[in-house]
Scaffold this active site. Structure first.
Site, short mmCIF file in Angstrom:
data_model
loop_
_atom_site.label_atom_id
_atom_site.label_comp_id
_atom_site.label_asym_id
_atom_site.label_seq_id
_atom_site.Cartn_x
_atom_site.Cartn_y
_atom_site.Cartn_z
N ASP A 65 7.33 7.03 -3.69
CA ASP A 65 8.77 7.22 -3.48
C ASP A 65 9.60 6.71 -4.66
O ASP A 65 10.51 5.89 -4.49
CB ASP A 65 9.22 6.50 -2.20
CG ASP A 65 8.41 6.86 -0.99
OD1 ASP A 65 7.84 7.96 -0.96
OD2 ASP A 65 8.33 6.02 -0.06
N GLU A 230 12.30 15.91 3.80
CA GLU A 230 12.74 14.55 3.45
C GLU A 230 13.00 14.42 1.96
O GLU A 230 12.71 15.33 1.17
CB GLU A 230 11.69 13.53 3.90
CG GLU A 230 10.35 13.65 3.21
CD GLU A 230 9.30 12.70 3.78
OE1 GLU A 230 9.51 12.15 4.87
OE2 GLU A 230 8.27 12.50 3.11
N ARG A 324 -0.90 7.01 -3.41
CA ARG A 324 0.29 7.70 -3.93
C ARG A 324 0.81 6.90 -5.13
O ARG A 324 1.27 5.77 -4.97
CB ARG A 324 1.35 7.82 -2.84
CG ARG A 324 0.94 8.70 -1.66
CD ARG A 324 2.01 8.73 -0.59
NE ARG A 324 2.20 7.43 0.03
CZ ARG A 324 3.27 7.08 0.75
NH1 ARG A 324 4.26 7.95 0.92
NH2 ARG A 324 3.37 5.89 1.28
#
Length: 495
Positions: A65, A230, A324
């Site tokens: 993110d 999102e 990630r």
């Protein structure tokens, strides 16, 4: 690495079988590299050493993110950390991965001090506003909050400013705030409950950077999977505003970026003004070992001439929220005015630094001893080598051993070094030391097989010649099926 059951990652093979399979795979030819991917091991890039001062390789951070900007000569990056908000700062994109983080926010309020996700920061006036998501330990209780800086510095310090809640969703799940700036007004875009998805796109008006001034409207956005929309982000060009967003659950390898747009003069609170662009604009690239690219943001090169996307992606096709990592690459614009994000590059692909970046002097050392700078690696004891790890390795090859006492010694010139290699279900402990000093125990095991994971980063060193030794201990944790240690890429930092 021995082919850990890479197609069945939770299976465990015996030590002897793993070693025999590794030797067999090592005899197989390497895969042909695709455009933009790491080149085959037999073809090092021409002039690699000369170009090293102006290049970099992903990952930029081990967190997901990402959000990044370049301000007053530094890149500032945040990623999801869970229990706090951390920021990394560096004058060059090439040294961002080795920057030491600054913790800019922790919270003692039990209603919002857990599961802190997706921080983003924007400058309005002479203050910075940091938007984030947090809960009390219950996922459904995620809400949006904003901090305000106490001076004109994206690294803070910050103080709590407000909770952000549209009146019609005052007590509803909400994550992933993004700020739309249009016609001198601000709008809060986020992912949350609406009639289309539990994690659907919503936009609400704001009267200032910390006050939502009206109800949110729901945007019916398309996507490759039904369940999630999102991470909305915005680009402004050619008389249009482009809203990009991520679709599919982020654990899936099909997590991807989609896009809508509207004229700059249109009202963003009228859902019908948003035009859907068909198909994903940034998605998995199996031939490059890139899965689930998304939850992105945009930034410009230091001189303002180039547009870049920063995003997270994985090196495994397994459905997982782990692995990630943050990556960046340049994108361009098509003749019709639409952004062209291209395809995600392979992890470790060498890229030119953004225009105006002062450079870092970083260079790589491959496991076979080749290097783009002043460095190399030598081995003692029994090691296997081969190209069986394909896209999960830098240059498609690595060395591996489970023999206690076997060593790999990197020689390098610089101030810091990082080791990146496969983490796997059959990996064990290594003992790592710098310049003959005390050993640090490092666990190379992972519950699923992933590639080019950061295994170790050295402390900062005096600029000069150094050695890093990796010693196989022959030991492993209780969850591992073997004691292999993988040697793949070292990234050397010179300032």
């Amino acid at each position: 690495m021995p082919p850990s059951p890479s197609h069945h990652p939770r299976a465990h093979a015996g030590l002897l079988l793993a070693a025999l399979l590794g030797l067999l795979v090592g005899l197989l030819p390497g895969l042909t590299a695709q455009a933009g991917a790491a080149p085959p091991a037999s073809e090092p890039p021409a002039g690699a050493a000369a170009a090293a001062a102006g290049t970099f390789r992903n990952p930029l951070n081990s967190g997901p993110d990402p959000f990044m900007t370049n301000w007053k000569g530094n890149y500032y990056l945040t990623t999801t950390q869970g229990g706090s908000i951390k920021m990394w700062r560096s004058p060059s994109l090439g040294t961002l991965a080795a920057a030491d983080p600054v913790t800019v926010w922790t919270d003692t309020d039990p209603s919002r001090n857990r599961n802190i996700w997706a921080p983003e920061f924007y400058r309005f006036g002479d203050r910075w506003y940091l938007y984030y998501t947090a809960d009390d330990g219950v996922d459904e209780h995620h809400r949006l909050y904003v901090l305000e800086s106490e001076r004109d510095d994206p690294a803070g310090p910050y103080h709590f400013k407000a909770k952000l809640a549209p009146p019609n969703h005052a007590n509803d799940f909400a994550i992933d705030a993004g700020i739309l700036q249009l016609g001198g007004r601000l709008y809060l875009a986020y992912s949350g409950l609406n009639q289309y998805q539990h994690n659907g796109l919503n936009i609400a008006p704001m009267s200032n950077p910390y006050t939502v001034s009206g109800d949110a409207v729901a945007i019916n956005a398309a996507g490759g999977c039904p369940e999630v929309r999102e991470g909305p982000e915005f680009l402004y060009r050619g008389g249009r505003v482009w809203m990009t967003y991520s679709a599919c659950d982020t654990g899936k390898p099909d997590y991807q970026v989609w896009m809508m747009s509207m004229p700059l003069t249109a009202d963003p609170l009228v859902p019908g003004n948003w035009q859907q662009h068909q198909g994903a604009v940034f998605s998995r690239a199996d031939d490059r070992g890139v899965f689930g690219p998304g939850h992105h943001a945009f930034f410009q090169s230091p001189d303002g001439t180039e547009d870049w996307i920063v995003y997270h992606a994985k090196t495994t096709s397994v459905n997982t929220y782990g692995n990630r990592t943050t990556r960046a690459q340049k994108f361009t614009w098509r003749a019709d005015g639409t952004p062209d994000f291209g395809r995600p590059l392979a992890m470790g692909a060498t890229q030119d630094l953004p225009s105006g970046d002062p450079g870092s002097g970083n260079y790589w050392i491959n496991d076979d001893g080749r290097s783009s700078g002043a460095g190399g690696v030598t081995y003692s004891g029994a090691w296997n080598s081969g190209s069986g790890c394909a896209t999960q390795c830098f240059w498609g090859d690595d060395h591996w051993s489970d023999r206690a006492g076997a060593t790999a010694t990197f020689s390098f010139t610089g101030t810091r070094i990082s080791l990146l290699s496969v983490k796997d279900t059959g990996n064990g402990y290594a003992a790592v030391s710098i310049d003959g000093g005390p050993e640090q125990r490092v666990d190379f095991h992972n519950a699923i097989r992933v590639g080019e994971a950061v295994q170790y980063t050295s402390p900062r060193l005096a600029n000069g010649a150094h050695t890093l030794r990796v010693r196989v201990t022959g030991e492993h944790n209780a969850q591992s099926g073997a004691s292999f240690v993988s040697i793949d890429r070292a990234e050397v930092y010179t300032n």
